[in-house]
Design a protein around this motif. Structure first.
Motif, PDB file in Angstrom:
ATOM      1  N   UNK A 100      45.969  28.305  35.875  1.00  0.00           N
ATOM      2  CA  UNK A 100      44.909  28.626  35.153  1.00  0.00           C
ATOM      3  C   UNK A 100      44.150  29.861  35.826  1.00  0.00           C
ATOM      4  N   UNK A 101      43.519  30.611  34.813  1.00  0.00           N
ATOM      5  CA  UNK A 101      42.833  31.814  35.255  1.00  0.00           C
ATOM      6  C   UNK A 101      41.212  31.466  34.997  1.00  0.00           C
ATOM      7  N   UNK A 102      40.692  31.729  36.143  1.00  0.00           N
ATOM      8  CA  UNK A 102      38.930  31.557  35.964  1.00  0.00           C
ATOM      9  C   UNK A 102      38.321  32.982  35.997  1.00  0.00           C
ATOM     10  N   UNK A 103      37.683  33.310  34.662  1.00  0.00           N
ATOM     11  CA  UNK A 103      37.157  34.565  34.505  1.00  0.00           C
ATOM     12  C   UNK A 103      35.916  34.506  34.099  1.00  0.00           C
ATOM     13  N   UNK A 104      34.942  33.532  34.471  1.00  0.00           N
ATOM     14  CA  UNK A 104      33.654  33.154  34.206  1.00  0.00           C
ATOM     15  C   UNK A 104      32.848  34.264  34.837  1.00  0.00           C
ATOM     16  N   UNK A 105      33.208  34.579  36.134  1.00  0.00           N
ATOM     17  CA  UNK A 105      32.670  35.611  37.083  1.00  0.00           C
ATOM     18  C   UNK A 105      33.456  37.020  36.910  1.00  0.00           C
ATOM     19  N   UNK A 106      32.773  38.077  37.651  1.00  0.00           N
ATOM     20  CA  UNK A 106      33.380  39.295  37.808  1.00  0.00           C
ATOM     21  C   UNK A 106      34.744  39.122  38.422  1.00  0.00           C
ATOM     22  N   UNK A 107      35.032  38.338  39.575  1.00  0.00           N
ATOM     23  CA  UNK A 107      36.079  38.350  40.017  1.00  0.00           C
ATOM     24  C   UNK A 107      37.052  37.110  39.822  1.00  0.00           C
ATOM     25  N   UNK A 110      43.304  33.131  40.132  1.00  0.00           N
ATOM     26  CA  UNK A 110      44.208  32.125  39.597  1.00  0.00           C
ATOM     27  C   UNK A 110      44.195  30.968  40.215  1.00  0.00           C
ATOM     28  N   UNK A 111      44.214  29.825  39.541  1.00  0.00           N
ATOM     29  CA  UNK A 111      44.425  28.317  40.503  1.00  0.00           C
ATOM     30  C   UNK A 111      45.828  28.116  39.973  1.00  0.00           C
ATOM     31  N   UNK A 112      46.683  27.907  40.974  1.00  0.00           N
ATOM     32  CA  UNK A 112      48.263  27.451  40.646  1.00  0.00           C
ATOM     33  C   UNK A 112      48.356  26.037  41.373  1.00  0.00           C
ATOM     34  N   UNK A 113      48.730  25.071  40.589  1.00  0.00           N
ATOM     35  CA  UNK A 113      49.093  23.872  41.113  1.00  0.00           C
ATOM     36  C   UNK A 113      50.691  23.711  40.947  1.00  0.00           C
ATOM     37  N   UNK A 114      51.373  23.214  42.153  1.00  0.00           N
ATOM     38  CA  UNK A 114      52.685  23.022  42.100  1.00  0.00           C
ATOM     39  C   UNK A 114      53.014  21.656  42.454  1.00  0.00           C
ATOM     40  N   UNK A 115      53.995  20.959  42.139  1.00  0.00           N
ATOM     41  CA  UNK A 115      54.385  19.546  42.689  1.00  0.00           C
ATOM     42  C   UNK A 115      55.115  19.912  43.900  1.00  0.00           C
ATOM     43  N   UNK A 116      54.735  19.281  45.003  1.00  0.00           N
ATOM     44  CA  UNK A 116      55.457  19.626  46.273  1.00  0.00           C
ATOM     45  C   UNK A 116      56.885  18.780  46.249  1.00  0.00           C
TER      46      UNK A 116
END
Length: 287
Positions: A100-107, A110-116
């Motif tokens: 997911x990309x978070x773009x609510x702030x200036x910076x 990406x939050x990435x989750x991968x099955x280990x």
């Protein structure tokens, strides 16, 4: 580009944060998954994770952060490519993953989750995953022409070198132009030349050193230049009125109307310097 990574056990809670609509979250990558909610994705992860009951922290959580300037020009396709390339650099192979990309702030980040756990039930080796995440982000940044931590650090060190040089130049100018005869005068004269000098005074009311504020930087004297320590500045000042200081046995100075003591080491250092200078020049200091 900065990369952070760790293994977690609270998959659903973490993924719910990543999918937070209040942060304008948008899916930029989805691999081997069909669910449309954090709960459904967590259940799909769990189907493979149940094959390896030895592994408890069975989800890999990453945050990939381009610089603010890079983030402004990155669209969904570029963010997808970043996440995909990051997975490749981490040698994660074919695994369930969602980003997911978070773009609510200036910076933007990406939050990435991968099955280990992979499709064979084997757990990914997460040794030194934090360091490897940063190295992978560096490679992604270089591959995609983005600003990397190494570049940021280089620019920071280069700029800091310029700041140090400028503070030292203004110090030399102050000594030559004003010839301050006390620490208090030195502070005022440096202020005239655009550098704020901040005394460091300990709990025993003893002057320990100076910090220098200039162009948004705050540095200790010794960080600016070896000749900018309190002792060395004291030597330059005593070069003007050293005999008087030694005769009066003064170990206190006045700063902004407040009397503070010199530390014993500093007082001894200045005294030794005065004696040595007097001997070399044959000055009668009356000591």
């Amino acid at each position: 580009m900065i990369g952070k990574g760790k293994s977690i056990s609270h998959t659903m809670a973490s993924m719910s944060y990543g999918w937070n609509q209040e942060k304008d979250a948008e899916i930029v990558l989805k691999e081997f998954l069909h669910g449309d909610t954090p709960k459904e994705i967590t259940q799909e992860f769990k189907m493979l994770q149940d094959q390896n009951y030895h592994c408890t922290k069975n989800t890999l959580s990453f945050v990939i952060s381009p610089t603010i300037e890079d983030g402004k020009r990155l669209g969904k396709e570029e963010l997808h490519a970043i996440a995909k390339r990051f997975i490749h650099e981490m040698k994660l192979g074919e695994r369930q993953a969602i980003a997911f990309v978070h773009q609510d702030k200036e910076h933007k980040h990406i939050h990435l989750y991968v099955n280990r756990i992979d499709f064979r039930g084997i757990a990914y080796n997460d040794s030194f995953i934090g360091k490897r995440s940063q190295q992978a982000a560096e490679k992604v940044g270089e591959h995609m022409g983005l600003t990397t931590v190494k570049q940021i650090q280089f620019e920071k060190e280069f700029n800091l070198k310029e700041i140090r040089t400028e503070i030292k130049r203004r110090h030399d100018l102050t000594m030559k132009q004003f010839k301050p005869k006390s620490f208090d005068a030195y502070i005022k004269d440096m202020q005239i030349n655009g550098v704020k000098v901040i005394p460091t005074i300990n709990n025993q009311n003893k002057l320990q050193g100076f910090r220098f504020e200039f162009d948004g930087h705050n540095l200790k004297g010794s960080e600016v230049h070896r000749n900018m320590s309190l002792g060395n500045i004291g030597k330059q000042i005593t070069g003007i009125q050293g005999a008087k200081i030694l005769k009066d046995n003064k170990v206190s100075v006045t700063l902004a109307g407040k009397v503070v003591d010199l530390t014993p080491n500093l007082a001894l250092k200045i005294t030794k310097f005065i004696i040595k200078r007097a001997i070399n020049k044959g000055i009668d200091i009356g000591y």
